[in-house]
Write an enzyme that holds these catalytic residues in place. Structure first.
Site, mmCIF file in Angstrom:
data_model
loop_
_atom_site.group_PDB
_atom_site.id
_atom_site.type_symbol
_atom_site.label_atom_id
_atom_site.label_comp_id
_atom_site.label_asym_id
_atom_site.label_seq_id
_atom_site.Cartn_x
_atom_site.Cartn_y
_atom_site.Cartn_z
ATOM 1 C CE LYS A 11 -3.986 -2.158 2.288
ATOM 2 N NZ LYS A 11 -5.062 -1.947 3.287
ATOM 3 C CE1 TYR A 51 -9.361 -3.400 0.123
ATOM 4 C CE2 TYR A 51 -8.568 -1.434 -0.989
ATOM 5 C CZ TYR A 51 -8.336 -2.556 -0.214
ATOM 6 O OH TYR A 51 -7.063 -2.833 0.229
ATOM 7 C CG PHE A 59 -13.620 0.768 6.948
ATOM 8 C CD1 PHE A 59 -13.114 0.234 5.774
ATOM 9 C CD2 PHE A 59 -14.274 -0.081 7.834
ATOM 10 C CE1 PHE A 59 -13.264 -1.107 5.466
ATOM 11 C CE2 PHE A 59 -14.436 -1.434 7.533
ATOM 12 C CZ PHE A 59 -13.933 -1.944 6.344
ATOM 13 N NE ARG A 87 -6.472 -13.628 5.501
ATOM 14 C CZ ARG A 87 -6.893 -12.364 5.369
ATOM 15 N NH1 ARG A 87 -6.613 -11.692 4.268
ATOM 16 N NH2 ARG A 87 -7.590 -11.784 6.315
ATOM 17 C CB THR A 93 -7.072 -6.066 9.569
ATOM 18 O OG1 THR A 93 -7.461 -7.261 8.918
ATOM 19 C CG2 THR A 93 -7.435 -4.872 8.706
ATOM 20 N NE ARG A 104 -2.263 -5.770 7.128
ATOM 21 C CZ ARG A 104 -3.300 -6.495 6.744
ATOM 22 N NH1 ARG A 104 -3.697 -7.547 7.472
ATOM 23 N NH2 ARG A 104 -3.950 -6.192 5.643
ATOM 24 C CG ASN A 114 -3.722 -2.314 6.647
ATOM 25 O OD1 ASN A 114 -3.607 -1.863 5.513
ATOM 26 N ND2 ASN A 114 -4.616 -3.225 6.958
ATOM 27 C CG HIS A 117 -5.540 -6.291 0.008
ATOM 28 N ND1 HIS A 117 -6.691 -6.402 0.750
ATOM 29 C CD2 HIS A 117 -5.680 -7.127 -1.055
ATOM 30 C CE1 HIS A 117 -7.509 -7.263 0.146
ATOM 31 N NE2 HIS A 117 -6.909 -7.715 -0.949
ATOM 32 C CD GLU A 128 -8.645 -9.567 -3.419
ATOM 33 O OE1 GLU A 128 -7.468 -9.823 -3.082
ATOM 34 O OE2 GLU A 128 -9.508 -9.167 -2.609
HETATM 35 P P1 CMP Z 1 -7.338 -4.677 3.617
HETATM 36 O O1 CMP Z 1 -6.810 -6.034 3.898
HETATM 37 O O2 CMP Z 1 -6.759 -3.925 2.491
HETATM 38 O O3 CMP Z 1 -8.925 -4.772 3.420
HETATM 39 C C1 CMP Z 1 -9.793 -3.682 3.657
HETATM 40 C C2 CMP Z 1 -9.117 -2.558 4.381
HETATM 41 O O4 CMP Z 1 -9.961 -1.641 5.044
HETATM 42 C C3 CMP Z 1 -8.251 -3.119 5.501
HETATM 43 O O5 CMP Z 1 -7.132 -3.784 4.957
HETATM 44 C C4 CMP Z 1 -7.951 -1.864 6.308
HETATM 45 O O6 CMP Z 1 -6.812 -1.170 5.837
HETATM 46 C C5 CMP Z 1 -9.190 -0.992 6.055
HETATM 47 N N1 CMP Z 1 -10.000 -0.811 7.260
HETATM 48 C C6 CMP Z 1 -10.210 0.354 7.895
HETATM 49 N N2 CMP Z 1 -11.003 0.176 8.964
HETATM 50 C C7 CMP Z 1 -11.309 -1.138 9.014
HETATM 51 C C8 CMP Z 1 -12.090 -1.946 9.909
HETATM 52 N N3 CMP Z 1 -12.730 -1.439 10.971
HETATM 53 N N4 CMP Z 1 -12.161 -3.275 9.651
HETATM 54 C C9 CMP Z 1 -11.529 -3.820 8.575
HETATM 55 N N5 CMP Z 1 -10.783 -3.101 7.710
HETATM 56 C C10 CMP Z 1 -10.663 -1.773 7.926
#
Ligand code: CMP
Length: 144
Positions: A11, A51, A59, A87, A93, A104, A114, A117, A128
């Protein structure tokens, strides 16, 4: 299980920190091979489409704005149990919950910024990978 393919996105926060190589090294050191890579700047439409599953979440707008705030590196990774392995290497996350030594925990600042992804299932990995690589990835070489 067996040999799988999955999608990783490094990211904008991690690209900005100049840690693309460190993150790729972790994949390579843990049995994941880069079989496709692109550096690009997502458009708002692309980020919203990628997304879309989160479009009702509070969010969503912040997530899209963050993902278009700078360049990203999208990677196609291949290896044994690639979806789960990726993962595990990423960690939770929210970096506050991520286990020590995960990407992370080491590189992310917040749940928004973070660092990476990763596809959450084999089914989503296929969707994806197609989103970013269409049919450009080489087929698996069955002899190796
Ligand atoms: P990612 O794995 O890219 O998938 C969705 C993204 O939304 C996640 O990582 C986070 O960076 C972002 N995000 C922000 N707030 C939340 C939340 N409360 N729960 C999950 N993802 C979140």
């Amino acid at each position: 299980m067996g040999i799988e393919r999955t999608l990783s996105i490094i990211k904008p926060d991690a690209v900005g920190k100049n840690v693309i190589g460190e993150i790729v090294s972790r994949f390579e050191a843990n049995g994941l091979q880069v079989i496709g890579a692109k550096m690009l700047r997502l458009s708002q439409d692309q980020a919203q489409a990628f997304y879309a599953v989160h479009k009702e979440r509070p969010f969503f707008n912040d997530l899209v704005q963050f993902m278009i705030s700078g360049p990203v590196m999208v990677l196609a990774l291949e290896g044994e149990d690639a979806v789960l392995r990726n993962r595990e290497l990423m960690g939770a996350t929210n970096p506050k919950d991520a286990a020590p030594g995960t990407i992370r925990a080491d590189f992310a600042e917040s749940i928004d910024a973070n660092a990476v992804h990763g596809s959450d299932s084999l089914e989503n990995a296929a969707i994806e990978l197609k989103f970013f690589f269409n049919n450009d990835l080489l087929p698996r070489n069955v002899s190796n």
